[in-house]
Design a protein around this motif. Structure first.
Motif, PDB file in Angstrom:
ATOM      1  N   VAL A  13      15.461  -4.924 -19.732  1.00 30.99           N
ATOM      2  CA  VAL A  13      15.488  -4.397 -20.902  1.00 30.99           C
ATOM      3  C   VAL A  13      16.936  -4.289 -21.532  1.00 30.99           C
ATOM      4  CG1 VAL A  13      15.123  -2.027 -22.143  1.00 30.99           C
ATOM      5  CG2 VAL A  13      13.854  -2.846 -20.036  1.00 30.99           C
ATOM      6  N   ASP A  14      16.899  -4.777 -22.655  1.00 28.36           N
ATOM      7  CA  ASP A  14      17.979  -5.158 -23.369  1.00 28.36           C
ATOM      8  C   ASP A  14      18.975  -5.812 -22.699  1.00 28.36           C
ATOM      9  OD1 ASP A  14      17.454  -3.419 -25.586  1.00 28.36           O
ATOM     10  OD2 ASP A  14      18.070  -1.866 -24.799  1.00 28.36           O
ATOM     11  N   GLY A  15      18.818  -6.748 -21.937  1.00 32.35           N
ATOM     12  CA  GLY A  15      19.783  -7.875 -21.207  1.00 32.35           C
ATOM     13  C   GLY A  15      20.010  -7.186 -19.879  1.00 32.35           C
ATOM     14  N   ILE A  16      19.537  -5.920 -19.373  1.00 32.86           N
ATOM     15  CA  ILE A  16      19.879  -5.560 -17.972  1.00 32.86           C
ATOM     16  C   ILE A  16      18.782  -5.537 -17.204  1.00 32.86           C
ATOM     17  CG2 ILE A  16      20.718  -3.379 -17.231  1.00 32.86           C
ATOM     18  CD1 ILE A  16      21.807  -2.657 -19.459  1.00 32.86           C
ATOM     19  N   GLU A  17      19.058  -5.991 -15.974  1.00 33.17           N
ATOM     20  CA  GLU A  17      17.887  -6.123 -15.140  1.00 33.17           C
ATOM     21  C   GLU A  17      17.751  -4.670 -14.453  1.00 33.17           C
ATOM     22  OE1 GLU A  17      16.977  -8.162 -10.745  1.00 33.17           O
ATOM     23  OE2 GLU A  17      17.189  -9.541 -12.476  1.00 33.17           O
ATOM     24  N   TYR A  18      16.551  -4.385 -14.436  1.00 36.03           N
ATOM     25  CA  TYR A  18      16.036  -2.871 -13.550  1.00 36.03           C
ATOM     26  C   TYR A  18      14.989  -3.541 -12.649  1.00 36.03           C
ATOM     27  CZ  TYR A  18      18.286  -0.605 -17.571  1.00 36.03           C
ATOM     28  OH  TYR A  18      19.001  -0.071 -18.517  1.00 36.03           O
ATOM     29  N   PRO A  30      -4.174  11.800  -5.467  1.00 40.58           N
ATOM     30  CA  PRO A  30      -4.758  11.400  -6.529  1.00 40.58           C
ATOM     31  C   PRO A  30      -3.411  11.003  -7.526  1.00 40.58           C
ATOM     32  CG  PRO A  30      -4.456  13.859  -6.538  1.00 40.58           C
ATOM     33  CD  PRO A  30      -4.037  13.278  -5.349  1.00 40.58           C
ATOM     34  N   GLU A  31      -2.424  10.540  -7.033  1.00 41.07           N
ATOM     35  CA  GLU A  31      -1.237  10.173  -7.858  1.00 41.07           C
ATOM     36  C   GLU A  31      -0.460   8.977  -7.081  1.00 41.07           C
ATOM     37  OE1 GLU A  31       1.674  13.697  -6.348  1.00 41.07           O
ATOM     38  OE2 GLU A  31       0.439  14.151  -8.211  1.00 41.07           O
ATOM     39  N   TYR A  32       0.240   8.228  -8.027  1.00 38.60           N
ATOM     40  CA  TYR A  32       1.384   7.345  -7.506  1.00 38.60           C
ATOM     41  C   TYR A  32       2.588   7.828  -8.016  1.00 38.60           C
ATOM     42  CZ  TYR A  32      -2.367   3.326  -7.840  1.00 38.60           C
ATOM     43  OH  TYR A  32      -3.440   2.734  -7.663  1.00 38.60           O
ATOM     44  N   VAL A  33       3.570   7.233  -7.102  1.00 42.79           N
ATOM     45  CA  VAL A  33       5.022   7.571  -7.564  1.00 42.79           C
ATOM     46  C   VAL A  33       5.592   6.339  -7.933  1.00 42.79           C
ATOM     47  CG1 VAL A  33       7.020   8.568  -6.696  1.00 42.79           C
ATOM     48  CG2 VAL A  33       4.988   9.561  -5.730  1.00 42.79           C
ATOM     49  N   LEU A  34       6.368   6.306  -9.301  1.00 45.93           N
ATOM     50  CA  LEU A  34       7.021   5.101  -9.720  1.00 45.93           C
ATOM     51  C   LEU A  34       8.478   5.413  -9.547  1.00 45.93           C
ATOM     52  CD1 LEU A  34       6.948   2.575 -11.698  1.00 45.93           C
ATOM     53  CD2 LEU A  34       7.038   4.082 -13.399  1.00 45.93           C
ATOM     54  N   LEU A  35       9.028   4.446  -9.237  1.00 40.85           N
ATOM     55  CA  LEU A  35      10.650   4.561  -8.888  1.00 40.85           C
ATOM     56  C   LEU A  35      11.163   3.489  -9.945  1.00 40.85           C
ATOM     57  CD1 LEU A  35      10.818   4.820  -5.088  1.00 40.85           C
ATOM     58  CD2 LEU A  35      11.166   6.592  -6.828  1.00 40.85           C
ATOM     59  N   VAL A  36      12.267   3.853 -10.617  1.00 40.40           N
ATOM     60  CA  VAL A  36      12.845   2.888 -11.499  1.00 40.40           C
ATOM     61  C   VAL A  36      14.665   3.108 -11.276  1.00 40.40           C
ATOM     62  CG1 VAL A  36      13.298   2.005 -13.946  1.00 40.40           C
ATOM     63  CG2 VAL A  36      10.946   2.831 -13.218  1.00 40.40           C
ATOM     64  N   VAL A  37      15.117   1.782 -11.075  1.00 43.71           N
ATOM     65  CA  VAL A  37      16.650   1.883 -11.002  1.00 43.71           C
ATOM     66  C   VAL A  37      17.169   0.605 -11.754  1.00 43.71           C
ATOM     67  CG1 VAL A  37      16.779   3.232  -8.725  1.00 43.71           C
ATOM     68  CG2 VAL A  37      16.567   0.864  -8.725  1.00 43.71           C
ATOM     69  N   GLN A  38      18.421   0.548 -12.165  1.00 46.42           N
ATOM     70  CA  GLN A  38      19.138  -0.382 -12.474  1.00 46.42           C
ATOM     71  C   GLN A  38      19.449  -1.389 -11.066  1.00 46.42           C
ATOM     72  OE1 GLN A  38      22.331   0.292 -15.109  1.00 46.42           O
ATOM     73  NE2 GLN A  38      23.074  -1.587 -15.037  1.00 46.42           N
ATOM     74  N   SER A  39      19.112  -2.468 -11.349  1.00 46.74           N
ATOM     75  CA  SER A  39      19.317  -3.409 -10.124  1.00 46.74           C
ATOM     76  C   SER A  39      20.491  -3.517  -9.335  1.00 46.74           C
ATOM     77  CB  SER A  39      18.737  -4.656 -10.381  1.00 46.74           C
ATOM     78  OG  SER A  39      19.371  -5.408 -11.036  1.00 46.74           O
ATOM     79  N   VAL A  40      21.513  -3.607 -10.220  1.00 46.89           N
ATOM     80  CA  VAL A  40      23.067  -4.008  -9.534  1.00 46.89           C
ATOM     81  C   VAL A  40      23.792  -2.683  -9.366  1.00 46.89           C
ATOM     82  CG1 VAL A  40      23.082  -6.110 -10.363  1.00 46.89           C
ATOM     83  CG2 VAL A  40      23.949  -4.467 -11.642  1.00 46.89           C
ATOM     84  N   ASP A  41      23.663  -1.694  -9.821  1.00 48.73           N
ATOM     85  CA  ASP A  41      24.385  -0.628  -9.795  1.00 48.73           C
ATOM     86  C   ASP A  41      23.851   0.590  -8.962  1.00 48.73           C
ATOM     87  OD1 ASP A  41      26.586  -1.401 -11.304  1.00 48.73           O
ATOM     88  OD2 ASP A  41      25.551  -0.591 -13.152  1.00 48.73           O
TER      89      ASP A  41
END
Length: 111
Positions: A13-18, A30-41
């Motif tokens: 997203v906008d040239g940054i890898e997550y 009845p639910e999933y858990v989604l995790l999102v982080v910036q890959s290098v920091d």
């Protein structure tokens, strides 16, 4: 906290890898858990509860309308990331994780 490359997917997203990953809380949950982080920091992470229809359960009749996320796609992850930025997410700085609930209409509510 970074996510292991082997068990997560990249998203740019906008040239940054997550990295993002999905896990079920329990087989019968009845639910999933989604995790999102910036890959290098080691920045702030997003934790999102996503309702889903568990295909392994025998559910009689039509599923409730809020169990409509059979797949978490990159476009959905991007929508969640945009909502998290609007809520103050700082992926490049450490901080307490942001916890959200994904609603049936794809709105994200801060927990």
């Amino acid at each position: 906290m970074t996510l292991a490359r082997r068990r997560s997917s990249p998203i740019h997203v906008d040239g940054i890898e997550y990295r993002w990953a999905v896990s079920a809380r329990a087989l019968s949950s009845p639910e999933y858990v989604l995790l999102v982080v910036q890959s290098v920091d080691n920045g702030q992470r997003i934790v999102v509860t996503v309702p889903h229809r568990d295909r392994y359960l025998n559910i009689e009749g039509p599923p409730p309308p809020d169990f409509n996320y059979d797949a978490i796609t990159p476009s959905l992850v991007r929508k969640i990331m945009a909502a998290a930025v609007d809520a103050g997410w700082t992926p490049d700085r450490p901080g307490t994780e942001l916890s959200f609930d994904l609603q049936p209409n794809e709105t994200v509510t801060l927990r």
